[in-house]
Motif scaffolding. Structure first.
Motif, PDB file in Angstrom:
ATOM      1  N   GLU A  27       0.826  -1.213   0.000  1.00 31.76           N
ATOM      2  CA  GLU A  27       0.000   0.000   0.000  1.00 31.76           C
ATOM      3  C   GLU A  27       0.859   1.262   0.000  1.00 31.76           C
ATOM      4  O   GLU A  27       0.403   2.334  -0.406  1.00 31.76           O
ATOM      5  N   LEU A  28       2.116   1.148   0.469  1.00 28.50           N
ATOM      6  CA  LEU A  28       2.982   2.327   0.606  1.00 28.50           C
ATOM      7  C   LEU A  28       3.930   2.507  -0.571  1.00 28.50           C
ATOM      8  O   LEU A  28       4.645   3.499  -0.640  1.00 28.50           O
ATOM      9  N   THR A  29       3.973   1.504  -1.484  1.00 32.86           N
ATOM     10  CA  THR A  29       4.904   1.604  -2.608  1.00 32.86           C
ATOM     11  C   THR A  29       4.186   1.263  -3.908  1.00 32.86           C
ATOM     12  O   THR A  29       3.191   0.536  -3.918  1.00 32.86           O
ATOM     13  N   ASP A  30       4.721   1.820  -4.981  1.00 34.57           N
ATOM     14  CA  ASP A  30       4.146   1.538  -6.302  1.00 34.57           C
ATOM     15  C   ASP A  30       4.780   0.312  -6.954  1.00 34.57           C
ATOM     16  O   ASP A  30       4.427  -0.035  -8.081  1.00 34.57           O
ATOM     17  N   ASP A  31       5.683  -0.334  -6.263  1.00 33.57           N
ATOM     18  CA  ASP A  31       6.375  -1.500  -6.822  1.00 33.57           C
ATOM     19  C   ASP A  31       5.402  -2.694  -6.866  1.00 33.57           C
ATOM     20  O   ASP A  31       4.968  -3.192  -5.833  1.00 33.57           O
ATOM     21  N   SER A  32       5.066  -3.135  -8.075  1.00 33.86           N
ATOM     22  CA  SER A  32       4.091  -4.220  -8.219  1.00 33.86           C
ATOM     23  C   SER A  32       4.599  -5.529  -7.629  1.00 33.86           C
ATOM     24  O   SER A  32       3.807  -6.413  -7.269  1.00 33.86           O
ATOM     25  N   ARG A  33       5.930  -5.645  -7.505  1.00 30.56           N
ATOM     26  CA  ARG A  33       6.491  -6.894  -6.999  1.00 30.56           C
ATOM     27  C   ARG A  33       6.119  -7.153  -5.542  1.00 30.56           C
ATOM     28  O   ARG A  33       6.003  -8.299  -5.111  1.00 30.56           O
ATOM     29  N   ALA A  61      -4.616  -7.963  -2.035  1.00 31.33           N
ATOM     30  CA  ALA A  61      -3.273  -7.899  -2.607  1.00 31.33           C
ATOM     31  C   ALA A  61      -3.308  -7.909  -4.128  1.00 31.33           C
ATOM     32  O   ALA A  61      -2.577  -7.158  -4.788  1.00 31.33           O
ATOM     33  N   VAL A  62      -4.142  -8.770  -4.697  1.00 30.63           N
ATOM     34  CA  VAL A  62      -4.159  -8.874  -6.162  1.00 30.63           C
ATOM     35  C   VAL A  62      -4.750  -7.622  -6.789  1.00 30.63           C
ATOM     36  O   VAL A  62      -4.357  -7.219  -7.892  1.00 30.63           O
ATOM     37  N   ASN A  63      -5.677  -6.978  -6.089  1.00 31.50           N
ATOM     38  CA  ASN A  63      -6.216  -5.708  -6.592  1.00 31.50           C
ATOM     39  C   ASN A  63      -5.115  -4.651  -6.638  1.00 31.50           C
ATOM     40  O   ASN A  63      -5.018  -3.863  -7.596  1.00 31.50           O
ATOM     41  N   LEU A  64      -4.276  -4.602  -5.585  1.00 30.93           N
ATOM     42  CA  LEU A  64      -3.143  -3.675  -5.589  1.00 30.93           C
ATOM     43  C   LEU A  64      -2.179  -4.001  -6.727  1.00 30.93           C
ATOM     44  O   LEU A  64      -1.638  -3.109  -7.403  1.00 30.93           O
ATOM     45  N   TRP A  65      -1.973  -5.287  -6.936  1.00 31.18           N
ATOM     46  CA  TRP A  65      -1.069  -5.733  -8.005  1.00 31.18           C
ATOM     47  C   TRP A  65      -1.568  -5.276  -9.370  1.00 31.18           C
ATOM     48  O   TRP A  65      -0.813  -4.738 -10.185  1.00 31.18           O
ATOM     49  N   LEU A  66      -2.858  -5.470  -9.608  1.00 31.89           N
ATOM     50  CA  LEU A  66      -3.422  -5.101 -10.907  1.00 31.89           C
ATOM     51  C   LEU A  66      -3.483  -3.587 -11.081  1.00 31.89           C
ATOM     52  O   LEU A  66      -3.397  -3.085 -12.209  1.00 31.89           O
ATOM     53  N   GLU A  67      -3.616  -2.839  -9.996  1.00 28.27           N
ATOM     54  CA  GLU A  67      -3.571  -1.377 -10.100  1.00 28.27           C
ATOM     55  C   GLU A  67      -2.218  -0.916 -10.618  1.00 28.27           C
ATOM     56  O   GLU A  67      -2.111   0.061 -11.358  1.00 28.27           O
ATOM     57  N   ARG A  68      -1.177  -1.647 -10.213  1.00 23.88           N
ATOM     58  CA  ARG A  68       0.182  -1.270 -10.591  1.00 23.88           C
ATOM     59  C   ARG A  68       0.627  -1.910 -11.909  1.00 23.88           C
ATOM     60  O   ARG A  68       1.561  -1.422 -12.556  1.00 23.88           O
ATOM     61  N   ASP A  69      -0.021  -3.020 -12.289  1.00 25.30           N
ATOM     62  CA  ASP A  69       0.386  -3.735 -13.516  1.00 25.30           C
ATOM     63  C   ASP A  69      -0.838  -4.468 -14.075  1.00 25.30           C
ATOM     64  O   ASP A  69      -0.978  -5.681 -13.934  1.00 25.30           O
ATOM     65  N   LYS A  70      -1.725  -3.708 -14.689  1.00 30.37           N
ATOM     66  CA  LYS A  70      -3.029  -4.262 -15.081  1.00 30.37           C
ATOM     67  C   LYS A  70      -2.948  -5.308 -16.180  1.00 30.37           C
ATOM     68  O   LYS A  70      -3.892  -6.047 -16.414  1.00 30.37           O
ATOM     69  N   GLU A  71      -1.828  -5.394 -16.895  1.00 31.54           N
ATOM     70  CA  GLU A  71      -1.703  -6.384 -17.969  1.00 31.54           C
ATOM     71  C   GLU A  71      -0.886  -7.614 -17.557  1.00 31.54           C
ATOM     72  O   GLU A  71      -0.539  -8.439 -18.392  1.00 31.54           O
ATOM     73  N   ASN A  72      -0.644  -7.755 -16.275  1.00 30.85           N
ATOM     74  CA  ASN A  72       0.120  -8.894 -15.795  1.00 30.85           C
ATOM     75  C   ASN A  72      -0.768 -10.142 -15.784  1.00 30.85           C
ATOM     76  O   ASN A  72      -1.795 -10.186 -15.087  1.00 30.85           O
ATOM     77  N   LEU A  73      -0.378 -11.150 -16.563  1.00 28.72           N
ATOM     78  CA  LEU A  73      -1.202 -12.350 -16.707  1.00 28.72           C
ATOM     79  C   LEU A  73      -1.297 -13.143 -15.410  1.00 28.72           C
ATOM     80  O   LEU A  73      -2.356 -13.663 -15.062  1.00 28.72           O
TER      81      LEU A  73
END
Length: 576
Positions: free
Chosen positions: A80-86, A107-119
């Motif tokens: 939540e504090l970083t934009d790093d999708s990893r 967690a996955v919602n945060l992930w997709l916010e940062r990298d929406k095309e990640n399969l």
């Protein structure tokens, strides 16, 4: 975890890379240069917030100590504090591992916010939605995946089904796919996966319907053709299965697996010659293919071409993978040829593998048929020690040994004892009923057979045994007729049932009807008890010479059979 520690350390050390230590004895000039905007942005990107660093290190340590809930909290807070999708990716994967649906979704919602095309993120989002039974969300994520990766869409769906195999949500997943199919009616992959899922749920007509839709869209789709063949076979349409497999084989004529599948369908269809031809085609390419050689041998056994079967089985004796199976069936061939000592040798060669126990049972049955009771008893004793999981089958053959030697009470006692542990065993109940008849315990016989019928009202064997006993040992002919008529409806070509019904007609005085049934039973299966029934009918209707010839011919083959000897004592000897 090591990977993440390396990332953390790399980020922490980034700020040190730009500074340099002054040589001893020299003073640095107090010059302060203003950084360019680009340099300031680069510093912001490479720097790591101390709070984030602390959370990541704490999460890693918790993970190393198997405190996954604590690790998950740390990663979520850091994400939540970083934009790093990893970081969000790490949190999502831990959430998936511990099956925390709420935090996985977060967690996955945060992930997709940062990298929406990640399969991978999209796949985890789909899995999370399916596990939470959120149909709308699952459909949305599947739509996104279809747009991102149309080529891998089918394999992803299959992967989801496998991953959720233990969740018991096949019906829900099927409903999600149904909604998706409405939105994409021309997407063959959706119908194909629906067919796979319906087949998994054993809903074969529904699976056929869905896969037919897939083939209507892609008529030459190889995987769909194979699935349609399998489904057709499972629903009994062997002709259709054959057609689909032949079509698939035309596409890949060198595919050995499809050729064997087609051969199996041909065997089920009793197209034995065609099946042999296919297996021989496999052997032309792979002369040492044991599976094909064994399959041909079994086909020849089915056709009673024992010499041909023997030739193929003997070829397998040099193949360790098939030696035991070949020996077992060579033993059966020797037994059919009445070469009993040779058969025993073959059965004894099967010392391991899935047929080892069956081979030992076959050897015991052979010894019983040859009245070699001491040898049979010794082998049964050894089997009791070696195969504790086969206790019921061993007890049944032990009871057979006692029965063959006239020790009916001992047989009855061990079966009664076994029923204490296996009270619903059909085999134990049925066998004890037969032994009970020998001991005139007709109440036990009736109770055991009725218990079997309570479990399975369509058990033709139990219906016949009860009906025949009522005919032969009582005058309850009306009850017997009801049981035997039902048995005949279930198995109209079974010789022993036809014999029982003919014996009932004889007891009722319907001699013409009795002759019709008893003669048909004997033609189907010239067994000694049937011969005795037919001979008695012939005798009492005045055809004594015909009856005499029938019994004498049977006695030449089995001079010690109790049914034939009983007839001889009651009729032939008294007539001399």
């Amino acid at each position: 975890m090591k990977k993440w520690i390396e990332i953390i350390m790399a980020c922490a050390l980034t700020g040190c890379a730009a500074s340099s230590e002054q040589p001893p004895g020299q003073e640095a000039a107090p010059v302060v240069e203003k950084q360019s905007p680009a340099a300031e942005e680069a510093e912001r990107e490479t720097a790591i917030d101390p709070k984030v660093l602390y959370l990541l290190m704490a999460a890693e340590l918790a993970g190393q100590r198997n405190q996954y809930d604590v690790a998950l909290d740390g990663y979520l807070q850091a994400a939540e504090l970083t934009d790093d999708s990893r970081v969000a990716e790490r949190a999502a994967k831990i959430g998936l591992f511990v099956k925390d649906e709420r935090r996985t979704e977060e967690a996955v919602n945060l992930w997709l916010e940062r990298d929406k095309e990640n399969l991978t993120a999209r796949k985890i989002a789909i899995l999370s939605a399916l596990r939470r039974a959120n149909k709308a969300e699952a459909v949305d994520h599947l739509n996104a995946l279809l747009a991102l990766d149309p080529g891998g869409f089918e394999s992803t769906l299959v992967e989801m089904i496998k991953l959720m195999e233990k969740d018991g949500k096949d019906d829900f997943i099927y409903g999600v796919l149904e909604e998706l199919a409405v939105q994409h009616p021309d997407q063959a992959e959706i119908y194909f996966v629906q067919a796979l899922l319906a087949s998994k749920m054993q809903q074969y007509p529904q699976a056929l319907q869905k896969n037919s839709r897939a083939l209507a869209l892609q008529s030459d789709w190889h995987k769909a053709l194979l699935l349609q063949a399998q489904l057709s076979s499972q629903t009994g349409d062997l002709e259709a299965a054959r057609g689909y497999l032949e079509q698939a084989l035309e596409q890949t004529p060198e595919d050995e697996r499809i050729r064997k599948m087609l051969a199996q369908v041909l065997v089920e269809s009793k197209a034995y010659d065609d099946a042999v031809d296919l297996y021989r085609e496999v052997l032309d390419d792979k002369p040492d293919d044991g599976e094909s050689q064994f399959a041909i041998a079994l086909i020849y056994l089915q056709q009673q071409e024992l010499g041909q079967a023997e030739n193929y089985l003997e070829k397998l004796l040099h193949d360790p993978a098939w030696e035991a199976q070949a020996s077992f069936y060579l033993g059966r061939i020797a037994y059919n040829r009445e070469k009993y000592d040779k058969a025993l040798v073959w059965f004894d060669k099967v010392s391991q593998g899935p047929l080892a126990f069956n081979a030992k049972m076959a050897a015991v049955s052979l010894l019983l048929s040859q009245k070699r009771y001491d040898e049979a008893a010794e082998r049964i004793g050894a089997m009791e020690t070696k195969y504790p999981r086969q206790r019921v089958r061993i007890l049944l053959v032990k009871a057979e040994l006692y029965s063959e030697t006239g020790q009916y009470q001992q047989a009855f006692d061990i079966l009664t004892d076994a029923l204490q542990s296996y009270p619903d065993s059909r085999e134990l109940l049925y066998t004890r009923a037969l032994i009970a008849e020998q001991l005139d315990k007709l109440d036990v016989l009736e109770a055991d057979l009725l218990k079997i019928l309570a479990q399975n009202p369509d058990d033709a064997g139990a219906l016949n045994a009860l009906g025949y006993t009522l005919v032969d040992r009582t005058e309850r002919y009306q009850e017997a007729e009801a049981y035997l008529q039902k048995a005949l409806r279930l198995q109209p070509d079974e010789a022993v049932i036809i014999d029982s019904y003919g014996w009932l007609q004889f007891k009722l005085g319907h001699t013409d009807e009795a002759l019709r049934y008893l003669q048909r039973a004997y033609d189907l299966q010239p067994e000694n008890e049937i011969a005795a029934h037919l001979a008695e009918l012939l005798w009492v209707t005045g055809e004594k010479e015909k009856a005499r010839r029938l019994i004498e011919e049977a006695l030449e083959k089995t001079p010690e059979d109790r049914y034939l000897l009983d007839f001889k004592k009651r009729f032939l000897q008294s007539d001399e």
